[in-house]
Write a protein that holds these residues in place. Structure first.
Motif, PDB file in Angstrom:
ATOM      1  N   LEU A  80      44.453  35.101  36.185  1.00 63.25           N
ATOM      2  CA  LEU A  80      43.237  35.693  35.569  1.00 63.25           C
ATOM      3  C   LEU A  80      43.794  37.173  34.498  1.00 63.25           C
ATOM      4  CD1 LEU A  80      40.103  35.164  37.502  1.00 63.25           C
ATOM      5  CD2 LEU A  80      40.512  34.177  35.488  1.00 63.25           C
ATOM      6  N   LEU A  81      44.867  37.701  35.331  1.00 59.93           N
ATOM      7  CA  LEU A  81      45.046  38.910  34.695  1.00 59.93           C
ATOM      8  C   LEU A  81      45.847  38.573  33.325  1.00 59.93           C
ATOM      9  CD1 LEU A  81      45.739  41.826  34.793  1.00 59.93           C
ATOM     10  CD2 LEU A  81      47.788  41.364  36.077  1.00 59.93           C
ATOM     11  N   ALA A  82      46.659  37.429  33.439  1.00 63.24           N
ATOM     12  CA  ALA A  82      47.481  36.871  32.409  1.00 63.24           C
ATOM     13  C   ALA A  82      46.570  36.573  31.148  1.00 63.24           C
ATOM     14  CB  ALA A  82      48.338  35.718  32.854  1.00 63.24           C
ATOM     15  N   MET A  83      45.340  36.049  31.615  1.00 62.13           N
ATOM     16  CA  MET A  83      44.493  35.544  30.632  1.00 62.13           C
ATOM     17  C   MET A  83      43.618  36.823  30.235  1.00 62.13           C
ATOM     18  SD  MET A  83      43.393  31.989  32.059  1.00 62.13           S
ATOM     19  CE  MET A  83      42.569  31.225  30.503  1.00 62.13           C
ATOM     20  N   GLY A  84      43.817  37.912  30.589  1.00 62.36           N
ATOM     21  CA  GLY A  84      42.913  39.014  29.896  1.00 62.36           C
ATOM     22  C   GLY A  84      41.939  39.648  30.629  1.00 62.36           C
ATOM     23  N   ASP A  85      41.623  39.037  31.913  1.00 61.30           N
ATOM     24  CA  ASP A  85      40.287  39.358  32.557  1.00 61.30           C
ATOM     25  C   ASP A  85      40.903  40.127  33.600  1.00 61.30           C
ATOM     26  OD1 ASP A  85      37.922  39.647  33.764  1.00 61.30           O
ATOM     27  OD2 ASP A  85      37.394  37.342  33.783  1.00 61.30           O
ATOM     28  N   GLY A  86      41.272  41.415  33.474  1.00 59.60           N
ATOM     29  CA  GLY A  86      41.714  42.317  34.375  1.00 59.60           C
ATOM     30  C   GLY A  86      40.790  42.673  35.404  1.00 59.60           C
ATOM     31  N   GLU A  87      39.286  42.978  35.018  1.00 57.48           N
ATOM     32  CA  GLU A  87      38.273  43.283  35.876  1.00 57.48           C
ATOM     33  C   GLU A  87      38.399  42.299  37.032  1.00 57.48           C
ATOM     34  OE1 GLU A  87      33.726  44.673  35.979  1.00 57.48           O
ATOM     35  OE2 GLU A  87      34.778  44.394  34.027  1.00 57.48           O
ATOM     36  N   LYS A  88      38.142  41.028  36.736  1.00 53.28           N
ATOM     37  CA  LYS A  88      37.606  39.872  37.692  1.00 53.28           C
ATOM     38  C   LYS A  88      39.161  39.725  38.542  1.00 53.28           C
ATOM     39  CE  LYS A  88      35.763  36.447  39.751  1.00 53.28           C
ATOM     40  NZ  LYS A  88      34.834  36.609  40.921  1.00 53.28           N
ATOM     41  N   SER A  89      40.222  39.931  37.942  1.00 52.67           N
ATOM     42  CA  SER A  89      41.681  39.808  38.830  1.00 52.67           C
ATOM     43  C   SER A  89      41.694  40.810  39.691  1.00 52.67           C
ATOM     44  CB  SER A  89      42.641  39.892  37.633  1.00 52.67           C
ATOM     45  OG  SER A  89      43.948  40.366  38.266  1.00 52.67           O
ATOM     46  N   GLN A  90      41.251  41.996  39.307  1.00 52.07           N
ATOM     47  CA  GLN A  90      41.212  42.868  40.428  1.00 52.07           C
ATOM     48  C   GLN A  90      40.463  42.758  41.593  1.00 52.07           C
ATOM     49  OE1 GLN A  90      40.431  47.020  38.704  1.00 52.07           O
ATOM     50  NE2 GLN A  90      39.942  47.744  40.794  1.00 52.07           N
ATOM     51  N   THR A  91      39.247  42.057  41.162  1.00 51.10           N
ATOM     52  CA  THR A  91      38.138  41.897  42.448  1.00 51.10           C
ATOM     53  C   THR A  91      38.943  40.747  43.335  1.00 51.10           C
ATOM     54  OG1 THR A  91      36.399  42.100  41.066  1.00 51.10           O
ATOM     55  CG2 THR A  91      35.946  40.643  42.853  1.00 51.10           C
ATOM     56  N   LEU A 138      48.213  43.700  42.685  1.00 48.74           N
ATOM     57  CA  LEU A 138      47.219  44.839  42.431  1.00 48.74           C
ATOM     58  C   LEU A 138      48.075  46.010  41.357  1.00 48.74           C
ATOM     59  CD1 LEU A 138      45.139  45.227  45.510  1.00 48.74           C
ATOM     60  CD2 LEU A 138      44.190  45.000  43.307  1.00 48.74           C
ATOM     61  N   GLY A 139      49.474  46.298  41.872  1.00 49.17           N
ATOM     62  CA  GLY A 139      49.793  47.171  40.997  1.00 49.17           C
ATOM     63  C   GLY A 139      50.315  47.077  39.675  1.00 49.17           C
ATOM     64  N   ASN A 140      50.581  45.639  39.476  1.00 54.25           N
ATOM     65  CA  ASN A 140      50.682  44.975  38.215  1.00 54.25           C
ATOM     66  C   ASN A 140      49.388  45.005  37.404  1.00 54.25           C
ATOM     67  OD1 ASN A 140      53.571  44.364  38.364  1.00 54.25           O
ATOM     68  ND2 ASN A 140      52.910  42.560  39.437  1.00 54.25           N
ATOM     69  N   ASN A 141      48.173  44.556  38.099  1.00 56.11           N
ATOM     70  CA  ASN A 141      46.953  44.823  37.499  1.00 56.11           C
ATOM     71  C   ASN A 141      46.629  46.013  36.905  1.00 56.11           C
ATOM     72  OD1 ASN A 141      43.889  45.246  37.701  1.00 56.11           O
ATOM     73  ND2 ASN A 141      43.847  43.098  37.649  1.00 56.11           N
ATOM     74  N   TYR A 142      46.718  47.006  37.839  1.00 60.00           N
ATOM     75  CA  TYR A 142      46.339  48.292  37.472  1.00 60.00           C
ATOM     76  C   TYR A 142      47.234  48.672  36.346  1.00 60.00           C
ATOM     77  CZ  TYR A 142      43.501  49.256  41.182  1.00 60.00           C
ATOM     78  OH  TYR A 142      42.439  49.259  42.358  1.00 60.00           O
ATOM     79  N   ARG A 143      48.524  48.303  36.220  1.00 61.35           N
ATOM     80  CA  ARG A 143      49.587  48.710  35.149  1.00 61.35           C
ATOM     81  C   ARG A 143      49.143  48.144  33.824  1.00 61.35           C
ATOM     82  NH1 ARG A 143      56.115  47.830  34.819  1.00 61.35           N
ATOM     83  NH2 ARG A 143      56.262  48.613  32.653  1.00 61.35           N
ATOM     84  N   THR A 144      48.457  46.890  33.789  1.00 62.53           N
ATOM     85  CA  THR A 144      47.913  46.387  32.633  1.00 62.53           C
ATOM     86  C   THR A 144      46.672  46.941  32.069  1.00 62.53           C
ATOM     87  OG1 THR A 144      48.861  44.182  33.295  1.00 62.53           O
ATOM     88  CG2 THR A 144      47.125  44.297  31.761  1.00 62.53           C
ATOM     89  N   GLN A 145      46.005  47.742  33.183  1.00 62.46           N
ATOM     90  CA  GLN A 145      44.916  48.286  32.802  1.00 62.46           C
ATOM     91  C   GLN A 145      45.084  49.821  32.220  1.00 62.46           C
ATOM     92  OE1 GLN A 145      41.042  47.336  34.711  1.00 62.46           O
ATOM     93  NE2 GLN A 145      42.322  46.313  36.132  1.00 62.46           N
ATOM     94  N   GLN A 146      46.337  50.154  32.340  1.00 62.86           N
ATOM     95  CA  GLN A 146      46.752  51.418  31.927  1.00 62.86           C
ATOM     96  C   GLN A 146      46.263  52.502  32.968  1.00 62.86           C
ATOM     97  OE1 GLN A 146      45.824  52.237  28.004  1.00 62.86           O
ATOM     98  NE2 GLN A 146      47.712  50.907  26.990  1.00 62.86           N
ATOM     99  N   LYS A 147      46.172  52.096  34.359  1.00 63.68           N
ATOM    100  CA  LYS A 147      45.627  52.905  35.278  1.00 63.68           C
ATOM    101  C   LYS A 147      47.131  53.152  36.167  1.00 63.68           C
ATOM    102  CE  LYS A 147      41.116  51.070  35.407  1.00 63.68           C
ATOM    103  NZ  LYS A 147      39.974  50.521  36.413  1.00 63.68           N
ATOM    104  N   LYS A 148      48.043  54.325  35.523  1.00 57.98           N
ATOM    105  CA  LYS A 148      49.099  54.676  36.053  1.00 57.98           C
ATOM    106  C   LYS A 148      49.152  54.922  37.326  1.00 57.98           C
ATOM    107  CE  LYS A 148      51.291  58.176  34.935  1.00 57.98           C
ATOM    108  NZ  LYS A 148      52.034  59.338  34.439  1.00 57.98           N
ATOM    109  N   ALA A 149      48.170  55.902  38.037  1.00 58.40           N
ATOM    110  CA  ALA A 149      48.437  56.560  39.152  1.00 58.40           C
ATOM    111  C   ALA A 149      48.283  55.472  40.566  1.00 58.40           C
ATOM    112  CB  ALA A 149      47.568  57.592  39.429  1.00 58.40           C
ATOM    113  N   GLN A 150      47.078  54.568  39.933  1.00 57.46           N
ATOM    114  CA  GLN A 150      46.770  53.240  40.777  1.00 57.46           C
ATOM    115  C   GLN A 150      48.105  52.349  41.109  1.00 57.46           C
ATOM    116  OE1 GLN A 150      44.681  54.592  38.553  1.00 57.46           O
ATOM    117  NE2 GLN A 150      42.535  54.297  39.050  1.00 57.46           N
TER     118      GLN A 150
END
Length: 881
Positions: A235-246, A271-283
């Motif tokens: 789902l992260l690869a398909m652009g659904d970062g929010e659902k992927s994170q869940t 999860l680190g890769n997910n946050y990176r895609t969402q530009q949440k660097k600290a997480q």
């Protein structure tokens, strides 16, 4: 394209004779590897940590041979695994143990696939399936389904997505008959990949929703944790970062409850890769550090550290990045030789390469220090018989020689890499090799051969179009660095390849290549191939149906602007301006900042006259001679951030001379005019932003805006404020008779689909949801959405590629035409503009572009709204007729 590895049960016959605990552990291993097929960042799954001593000692029996093959396979030593599994096959043949033989043949097929021996892989999986067809029982049925999984992997890896889908559907039926829920989930995830490979993204997402429901019903287990993690990665690869994170968080929680440190570490990495895609660097950094601390597997630790390192480099934190390097080098040196460790070595070399380019940040290393890493990677690849990793390592070494201007050596290595990549079925490496080959040949002034190499790179990218975001996760992939330059350099080479003015064939090829880049940008924006329809070439519309329209294609190259122009019934024309990309971007950025400030009109005129001289002045006389009254721009790069209407010739703005529209490509979907007597509008508006979005101001003038639409004579259906929710909009879209959708609410365009949205009372409606809102209607209603108007949107602050979100919104909505504002306008002027536009559209018997122009001119002539900040913000995308 590399997929997640599938390794079948080692010896199903033996497993049924063993105790439940062993069966369960091996089943977990199977599920970990079979749960998904194609994730851009593979979940790091627990497995057996091989030791060379155990591999040497286990040679006594067929079962031991099979276990030895598994250990070698786990270690990434695929060529050695093939040799051992071949011995196991012979041993089981001698014993007459067909069930174990079938499992071993399946494993052998996987090992063959890993070394790119597709013919042998197909032969042995066919043998396995034929063996299992001879006798039917529950054990054989389960094994048969598992062998179908492997056959499907071979099919999709060799470009047979439709066949793979049928195979995995067959496997799902068997798992369903056996009530094997884990197998069902695995097959469904695989099917979603097959649908996705055929471009059926909506169907793929529907299947993944079904998978999610099934997973939520399963009891917690390691297998469930792995499946959730794999689904989250997809789902992260398909652009659904929010659902992927869940899902990834669920996977982490299960792993914690079951105290599986391997799965905890793997989930933190994902999860680190997910946050990176969402530009949440600290997480992202925190989770990378958690993965390093918790995972028992050295390779997972190295992967997390490498991702942390590249993130720091990407953000320009070079000093912090350098502190990670010694630890990575130390851990990398301790890894056993495997595909994973080789890619990690190449990854480190590439990150060090970026640091070397900034000698002040990391002066203790040079190109001479990086080369041994790549030489080592090449040697390790050869020892494993892994041509794919060897291709990537040789390519990287060739790039190092290219940077040190050792062109001849670089050329030899690149040609060697091309052979390796082509024979290992790795198109994501092939296009990079062709690109590098083109650059090197260009440097040697072998222009004809260089063009051929660039053409090959572009052709491969077109074949990869559906899967650019899901290429081999070990190959460092960034669209801005790895795809966009291929197209731009190709165009530059084409236009400079001839000593005289480029001929029409070359010009046409150049503009088609820029269109391909724009489509690739949209694919990257949505993480899927953008939607296409039955289109008509723009040239045909200009020459036959709309002979007073010209099309301009401004192209930004490194040291020049190239413009290709299509004027009615004349050959393509071409002109250029020698100016650096940096200066172009600076001028446009200053112009854009000034446009939103009503008091900065003089600066606007100064900068917009520069752009006018670049794009319009060289062809102005020919436009006049052909009586052109409409200009359609296919804009490139930073030009998308400014409205062409505001260009200034020293006396007049461009809108005072022409109607203006934008197009995202060289073709137009269903180019028909809007029938004025049939205009019906669905209007939706929101005065107060929903909770959490209070940084957007109120829009008290919405009612006045809607009243102005009604007063123009347009029939309207309205939902406003609390009534304007996503479900209410969807209901109206599918029930009310209309052909115009007018949304008066805050919205934001961004270079990231996740940050591109409009606001409803119940929260944001993301651009990816426009597909289900508006495009579905075309399938059930005879009357399509002719026009979408977004009257209060703006581009994201600080995002110099935010106009990509505007183009994406226009494409995703599926409307024939879209009108939107590039920045938010004063409420009263918006109501004035909207009323004037709809009145023109209803009564003026003009095209949409002309209606827009006339409404903008009324603003320009109004004493309160005559500065460009009021009237130039509105742009028309798509069908201008």
């Amino acid at each position: 394209m590399r997929k997640v590895i599938q390794f079948s049960l080692l010896n199903l016959g033996k497993l049924y004779r063993q105790n439940y605990k062993v069966l369960r552990l091996l089943f977990y291993f199977l599920m970990a590897l079979l749960c998904s097929l194609n994730t851009p960042i593979m979940a790091a799954v627990p497995g057996v940590k091989p030791s060379s001593q155990s591999i040497i000692n286990q040679v006594a029996s067929p079962d031991a041979l099979l276990q030895q093959g598994k250990l070698l396979y786990d270690a990434g030593r695929f060529a050695e695994a093939v040799e051992i599994l071949q011995q196991a096959v012979k041993a089981y043949q001698n014993q007459g143990d067909n069930l174990a033989l079938a499992a071993t043949l399946g494993n052998l097929s996987l090992a063959y696939q890993q070394i790119g021996n597709w013919t042998q892989a197909q032969q042995v999986i066919s043998q396995s399936l034929n063996l299992l067809k001879k006798s039917a029982n529950q054990q054989n049925s389960l094994m048969f389904a598992q062998m179908l999984d492997i056959q499907g992997r071979w099919q999709i890896s060799t470009g047979q997505a439709e066949a793979a889908l049928i195979t995995w559907q067959q496997a799902e039926k068997i798992y369903t008959q056996l009530n094997n829920q884990h197998g069902i989930v695995k097959s469904l995830i695989n099917q979603s990949q097959a649908w996705r490979s055929q471009g059926a993204y909506r169907r793929a997402k529907e299947i993944l929703k079904e998978v999610d429901k099934k997973l939520q019903l399963q009891p917690d287990s390691i297998a469930k944790a792995v499946q959730l993690r794999s689904l989250g990665d997809i789902l992260l690869a398909m652009g659904d970062g929010e659902k992927s994170q869940t899902l990834l968080q669920q996977s982490l929680n299960i792993a914690k409850n079951l105290q599986s440190s391997a799965d905890i570490g793997a989930s933190y990495l994902s999860l680190g890769n997910n946050y990176r895609t969402q530009q949440k660097k600290a997480q992202a950094i925190a989770d990378y550090q958690n993965a390093v601390e918790i995972s028992p597997f050295p390779l997972t630790k190295v992967q997390a550290q490498l991702n942390h390192l590249s993130l720091l480099i990407e953000n320009g934190e070079l000093t912090a990045a350098t502190t990670l390097v010694p630890g990575i080098q130390s851990r990398l040196a301790q890894l056993p030789n495997s595909r994973g460790s080789i890619y990690a070595t190449i990854n480190l070399a590439q990150s060090l390469n970026k640091l070397v380019k900034n000698a002040d940040a990391y002066p203790s290393i040079s190109y001479q220090d990086i080369a041994p890493l790549l030489v080592k990677a090449i040697a390790q690849s050869r020892s494993l018989g892994d041509r794919q990793t060897e291709a990537y390592a040789v390519l990287s070494l060739g790039n190092l020689y290219e940077q040190t201007q050792q062109t001849q050596e670089a050329l030899k290595l690149t040609q060697q890499a091309l052979v390796l990549a082509q024979t290992s079925n790795a198109p994501e490496i092939v296009y990079r090799v062709d690109w590098q080959l083109g650059r090197l040949l260009w440097a040697k002034n072998e222009i004809k051969n260089a063009i051929a190499a660039y053409d090959a790179a572009v052709d491969t990218l077109q074949l990869l179009r559906r899967d650019l975001v899901a290429v081999n996760q070990n190959v460092q992939f960034n669209f801005r660095d790895s795809v966009e330059p291929v197209y731009r350099e190709s165009v530059e080479l084409l236009l400079q390849s001839q000593s005289k003015e480029p001929d029409e064939t070359t010009l046409d090829k150049a503009r088609q290549r820029i269109e391909a880049l724009q489509l690739a940008e949209l694919d990257n924006f949505f993480r899927e191939a953008c939607i296409s329809g039955q289109n008509v070439p723009l040239d045909k519309i200009v020459d036959q149906d709309n002979p007073h329209t010209a099309i301009l294609y401004p192209i930004i190259l490194k040291n020049q602007i190239q413009v290709i122009a299509k004027i009615p019934k004349t050959p393509l024309k071409h002109y250029s301006k020698a100016i650096s990309e940096t200066e172009v971007n600076q001028v446009i950025a200053e112009m854009r900042r000034s446009l939103v400030n009503p008091a900065a009109t003089n600066t606007v005129k100064k900068r917009s006259q520069q752009v006018y001289n670049w794009l319009i002045a060289p062809i102005e006389s020919e436009l006049s001679a052909q009586q052109v009254n409409t200009l359609v721009f296919v804009l490139d790069g930073a030009f998308r951030n400014i409205p062409m209407a505001s260009l200034y010739d020293g006396k007049k703005y461009l809108i005072e001379k022409y109607a203006i529209a934008l197009s995202v490509g060289l073709q137009l979907l269903d180019p028909k005019p809007l029938l004025t007597q049939q205009i019906r509008a669905l209007t939706a508006g929101l005065t107060d932003p929903p909770p959490g979005y209070n940084y957007f101001p109120r829009l008290p003038g919405i009612k006045s805006e809607f009243e102005s639409i009604a007063q123009s004579g347009v029939t309207t259906t309205s939902i406003i404020d609390a009534q304007f929710t996503r479900p209410a909009l969807e209901t109206k879209v599918n029930t009310a008779p209309f052909n115009v959708v007018h949304l008066a609410t805050h919205g934001q365009f961004s270079s990231r689909a996740e940050d591109t949205f409009i606001l409803a009372a119940d929260g944001p409606i993301n651009v990816t949801q426009f597909d289900s809102l508006l495009r579905n209607r075309d399938e059930s209603k005879p009357q399509p959405v002719e026009l979408l108007v977004l009257s209060a949107c703006q581009t994201a602050a600080g995002d110099n590629r935010a106009a990509l979100g505007l183009a994406g919104t226009a494409v995703r909505a599926g409307a024939r035409s879209t009108i939107a504002s590039l920045w938010q306008i004063d409420d009263q002027s918006t109501a004035f503009f909207v009323g004037a536009f709809y009145k023109q559209l209803k009564e003026g018997k003009v095209t949409k572009a002309q209606a827009l122009r006339n409404a903008q001119l009324q603003l320009l002539q109004h004493p309160n709204y005559n500065t460009p900040s009021f009237w130039s913000a509105y742009v028309l995308i798509g069908n201008w007729l």
